[in-house]
Every structure is written in structure tokens, then in C-alpha cells.
Design a protein around this motif. Structure first.
Motif, PDB file in Angstrom:
ATOM      1  N   ARG A 139       0.913  -1.021   0.086  1.00 12.67           N
ATOM      2  CA  ARG A 139       0.052  -0.133  -0.147  1.00 12.67           C
ATOM      3  C   ARG A 139       0.953   1.148   0.168  1.00 12.67           C
ATOM      4  N   TYR A 140       1.660   1.447   1.140  1.00 11.36           N
ATOM      5  CA  TYR A 140       2.465   2.611   1.366  1.00 11.36           C
ATOM      6  C   TYR A 140       3.405   2.574   2.319  1.00 11.36           C
ATOM      7  N   ASN A 141       4.401   3.313   2.217  1.00  9.10           N
ATOM      8  CA  ASN A 141       5.548   3.492   3.253  1.00  9.10           C
ATOM      9  C   ASN A 141       5.540   5.055   3.655  1.00  9.10           C
ATOM     10  N   ASN A 142       5.020   5.307   4.405  1.00 12.06           N
ATOM     11  CA  ASN A 142       4.868   6.983   5.030  1.00 12.06           C
ATOM     12  C   ASN A 142       5.576   7.116   6.178  1.00 12.06           C
ATOM     13  N   PHE A 143       6.762   6.111   6.644  1.00  9.42           N
ATOM     14  CA  PHE A 143       7.371   6.540   7.897  1.00  9.42           C
ATOM     15  C   PHE A 143       8.255   7.900   7.700  1.00  9.42           C
ATOM     16  N   SER A 144       8.409   8.576   6.452  1.00 13.74           N
ATOM     17  CA  SER A 144       8.973   9.650   6.390  1.00 13.74           C
ATOM     18  C   SER A 144       8.044  10.862   6.926  1.00 13.74           C
ATOM     19  N   LYS A 145       6.919  10.649   6.911  1.00 16.51           N
ATOM     20  CA  LYS A 145       5.882  11.786   7.135  1.00 16.51           C
ATOM     21  C   LYS A 145       5.626  11.913   8.678  1.00 16.51           C
ATOM     22  N   PRO A 146       5.082  13.200   8.902  1.00 17.49           N
ATOM     23  CA  PRO A 146       4.976  13.360  10.403  1.00 17.49           C
ATOM     24  C   PRO A 146       3.768  12.458  10.860  1.00 17.49           C
ATOM     25  N   ARG A 147       3.714  12.211  12.308  1.00 17.23           N
ATOM     26  CA  ARG A 147       2.646  11.414  12.866  1.00 17.23           C
ATOM     27  C   ARG A 147       1.709  12.216  13.143  1.00 17.23           C
ATOM     28  N   THR A 148       1.824  13.521  13.546  1.00 18.11           N
ATOM     29  CA  THR A 148       0.723  14.335  13.621  1.00 18.11           C
ATOM     30  C   THR A 148       0.365  15.593  12.794  1.00 18.11           C
ATOM     31  N   GLN A 157      -2.508  19.138   7.150  1.00 18.78           N
ATOM     32  CA  GLN A 157      -2.662  17.822   6.924  1.00 18.78           C
ATOM     33  C   GLN A 157      -3.025  17.260   8.280  1.00 18.78           C
ATOM     34  N   LEU A 158      -3.869  16.130   8.397  1.00 16.44           N
ATOM     35  CA  LEU A 158      -4.345  15.509   9.286  1.00 16.44           C
ATOM     36  C   LEU A 158      -4.211  13.906   9.250  1.00 16.44           C
ATOM     37  N   PRO A 159      -2.957  13.419   9.616  1.00 14.10           N
ATOM     38  CA  PRO A 159      -2.929  11.943   9.257  1.00 14.10           C
ATOM     39  C   PRO A 159      -3.809  11.014  10.278  1.00 14.10           C
ATOM     40  N   SER A 160      -4.075   9.693   9.918  1.00 19.97           N
ATOM     41  CA  SER A 160      -4.646   9.055  10.766  1.00 19.97           C
ATOM     42  C   SER A 160      -3.899   8.593  11.884  1.00 19.97           C
ATOM     43  N   SER A 161      -4.333   8.356  12.988  1.00 23.32           N
ATOM     44  CA  SER A 161      -3.565   8.115  14.278  1.00 23.32           C
ATOM     45  C   SER A 161      -2.654   6.776  14.155  1.00 23.32           C
ATOM     46  N   VAL A 162      -1.400   6.726  14.414  1.00 21.97           N
ATOM     47  CA  VAL A 162      -0.406   5.728  14.953  1.00 21.97           C
ATOM     48  C   VAL A 162       0.168   6.042  16.078  1.00 21.97           C
ATOM     49  N   LEU A 186      -3.103   1.005  23.454  1.00 16.52           N
ATOM     50  CA  LEU A 186      -2.498   1.806  22.213  1.00 16.52           C
ATOM     51  C   LEU A 186      -3.107   3.161  22.136  1.00 16.52           C
ATOM     52  N   SER A 187      -4.413   3.065  22.127  1.00 21.47           N
ATOM     53  CA  SER A 187      -4.977   4.438  22.152  1.00 21.47           C
ATOM     54  C   SER A 187      -4.780   5.432  23.339  1.00 21.47           C
ATOM     55  N   SER A 188      -4.758   4.759  24.524  1.00 17.08           N
ATOM     56  CA  SER A 188      -4.491   5.816  25.607  1.00 17.08           C
ATOM     57  C   SER A 188      -2.979   6.421  25.375  1.00 17.08           C
ATOM     58  N   ALA A 189      -2.114   5.472  24.989  1.00 17.24           N
ATOM     59  CA  ALA A 189      -0.907   5.966  24.734  1.00 17.24           C
ATOM     60  C   ALA A 189      -0.512   7.040  23.745  1.00 17.24           C
ATOM     61  N   THR A 190      -1.515   6.811  22.740  1.00 16.46           N
ATOM     62  CA  THR A 190      -1.338   7.787  21.323  1.00 16.46           C
ATOM     63  C   THR A 190      -2.028   9.076  21.971  1.00 16.46           C
ATOM     64  N   ALA A 192      -2.384  10.375  24.878  1.00 18.61           N
ATOM     65  CA  ALA A 192      -1.590  11.089  25.919  1.00 18.61           C
ATOM     66  C   ALA A 192      -0.366  11.715  25.002  1.00 18.61           C
ATOM     67  N   LYS A 193      -0.057  11.073  24.283  1.00 20.31           N
ATOM     68  CA  LYS A 193       1.266  11.724  23.570  1.00 20.31           C
ATOM     69  C   LYS A 193       0.889  12.903  22.662  1.00 20.31           C
ATOM     70  N   ASP A 194      -0.357  12.680  21.921  1.00 18.16           N
ATOM     71  CA  ASP A 194      -0.733  13.782  20.710  1.00 18.16           C
ATOM     72  C   ASP A 194      -1.805  14.476  21.226  1.00 18.16           C
ATOM     73  N   GLY A 195      -2.782  14.290  22.256  1.00 19.56           N
ATOM     74  CA  GLY A 195      -3.798  15.163  22.515  1.00 19.56           C
ATOM     75  C   GLY A 195      -5.019  14.838  21.753  1.00 19.56           C
ATOM     76  N   TYR A 196      -5.017  13.843  20.625  1.00 22.86           N
ATOM     77  CA  TYR A 196      -6.298  13.485  19.928  1.00 22.86           C
ATOM     78  C   TYR A 196      -6.040  12.240  19.449  1.00 22.86           C
ATOM     79  N   LEU A 197      -6.970  11.553  18.895  1.00 19.49           N
ATOM     80  CA  LEU A 197      -7.036  10.485  17.896  1.00 19.49           C
ATOM     81  C   LEU A 197      -7.726  10.766  16.713  1.00 19.49           C
TER      82      LEU A 197
END
Length: 262
Positions: A139-148, A157-162, A186-190, A192-197
Motif C-alpha cells: 500500500r504505502y510507506n509513510n515513515f518519513s511523514k509526520p505522525r501528527t 494535513q491530519l494523518p490518521s493516528s498511529v 495503544l489508544s491511551s498511549a497515543t 496521551a502523546k498527541d492530545g487527539y485520535l
């Protein structure tokens, strides 16, 4: 904030598995799932964003009207789900606005494929949620893109949550296959880090997909579909509300970010 979104499209995914499905059946399956989603959201008393193809909206305008009447956001998922031309960006936005009677400011590319951000800006979108910032084989390799979220071409740009660090995707397949305890962790950890899902699903996931002769899907696609998925998402929403996580539309979240950015 938790941003629930649903990609409302003609159900063409069986084509990827060598199957064919009449167009009326594609519409019927997507509509069945969409009605289940709308009922689920009404019971939970939360609002969500529906990324709709203009093709679906033209054939089911009353469903689009119901979404708007119940306070949900309409965004664009292109004109067709399996056909894309740059001119579809503006055409789909205008057609959805005509059908829905509301402004359309958000876009998501079908299958989270790349899209020219300059074209997105020219078509008049304020935000784009077309990136899954992880690696999915084939499908894709988007490791170089920002997470948030970030800005590109004057479009938010609003990436889906990882998840943090390993970038485990919190997307629709995860919600079908992971144990709920792992998914919540995983959802709680994400959160806590990002402030949204930013979570996305499809209406056909809420229908019975365990029909191998008709659809050809592997087990990891059909697991926990239909009413089982309604129960899973309802339980997840109840858990998140109990944690104190608010829910809202993507458009309202983006508007808040843009106002803070000045």
C-alpha cells in the motif's frame, strides 16, 4: 479529542479480490452500514465526520441529508472511489455542497493514496486527511511523514493516528483484529502523546462480510464485522467517554487548530 470518521463510498473493495458486485449492491451494502453507524452515533450522542464520494451522494441524497440533519460533518472522499482525476477534487466538493446544502472543507483520498497538495489547495479545501503515517506492505510507506498534524501547501494535513515510536496504525483493521485491551492501551498511549485520535472506518465493516464466494475477503478483513463491529465500536466509545475523552468532528478540530495558529 477523538475524531471518528467514516468513508462513505460505493462498496468496490471486492474488486481487489477478483470479485464483481453490481452497483446497486455496492450502494445497498454501504447504505446498510451507514444507517447502523448513524444509529450508533445517535445512541452515543456524539458527532462524527463522513467522507463521502460524490457518486454515492448523488445516488443516496437522503442519507446525506440525514447526516447533516443529525449534526455530522460532510467531507469529500473524491467523486468516485475507484477513479481519480485532479478535476474531481473541485467537482466532488461542489457536488457534495449542492446535495448537502453545507460547506465542504475537508478531503480524504480513496485508499489513502497520495494526492497533489497544490491541487487540494486550488480546489478550496482547508484540510486533508489522506495520510496513514506508517508502513503497510503493498500500500504505502509513510515513515518519513509526520505522525501528527502539519501544514503543507497552506492546507492542514491530519494523518490518521498511529502509536508513538513504532507507529502501529490505529485504523479499521486494528479495530477488527486486536484484543480490546491492547487497542485501548495503544489508544491511551497515543492520546496521551498527541492530545487527539484520528480514527477512520467504512460502512461495509458494519455489515456481514463473511461471504467468501461473494466478496473473497481473507479472515483478517471479515473478523468482527457486522453487528459484532457495532458492539466493538460502541464499547470503545463508552470506554473513551469514561476516560473523559471528548468527541468531535474533524472540521471543528481543524478550525480550532487554525485559530490557534493565527
Amino acid at each position: 479529542m477523538i475524531l471518528l470518521s467514516f468513508d462513505i463510498e460505493e462498496f468496490d473493495m471486492p474488486f481487489e479480490y477478483g470479485k464483481t458486485l453490481p452497483f446497486e449492491d455496492q450502494l445497498a451494502i454501504s447504505t446498510e452500514g451507514t444507517l447502523k453507524i448513524l444509529a450508533l452515533l445517535k445512541r452515543a450522542e456524539i458527532k462524527a465526520t463522513f467522507y463521502c464520494t460524490a457518486n454515492y451522494a448523488q445516488h443516496r441524497p437522503l442519507i446525506i441529508k440525514q447526516m447533516v440533519d443529525e449534526g455530522h460533518e460532510i467531507a469529500s472522499h473524491g467523486y468516485y472511489h475507484s477513479d481519480f482525476k485532479p478535476e474531481h477534487l473541485l467537482q466532488s466538493r461542489l457536488k457534495l455542497q449542492e446535495i448537502a446544502g453545507v460547506e465542504v472543507t475537508g478531503y480524504r483520498m480513496a485508499r489513502m493514496m497520495p494526492v497533489d497538495e497544490a491541487e487540494i489547495e486550488r480546489a478550496g479545501y482547508i484540510y486533508n486527511s489522506s495520510i496513514n503515517p506508517t508502513y503497510l506492505p503493498g500500500r504505502y510507506n509513510n515513515f518519513s511523514k509526520p505522525r501528527t498534524w502539519f501544514y503543507q501547501q497552506n492546507v492542514l494535513q491530519l494523518p490518521s493516528s498511529v502509536s508513538p515510536i513504532i507507529r502501529f496504525p490505529l485504523f479499521w483493521l486494528s479495530f477488527h483484529n486486536l484484543p480490546m485491551t491492547v487497542l485501548k492501551w495503544l489508544s491511551s498511549a497515543t492520546y496521551a502523546k498527541d492530545g487527539y485520535l484520528n480514527l477512520y472506518f467504512h460502512p461495509w465493516e458494519f455489515t456481514d462480510l463473511k461471504q467468501p464466494e461473494r466478496f473473497g475477503f481473507p479472515g483478517y478483513v471479515t473478523r468482527n464485522t457486522g453487528n459484532a463491529f457495532v458492539e466493538r465500536i460502541s464499547a470503545f466509545i463508552a470506554w473513551a467517554k469514561n476516560k473523559g475523552y471528548p468527541f468531535g468532528t474533524t472540521g471543528s478540530f481543524v478550525q480550532h487548530i487554525n485559530m490557534k495558529a493565527g
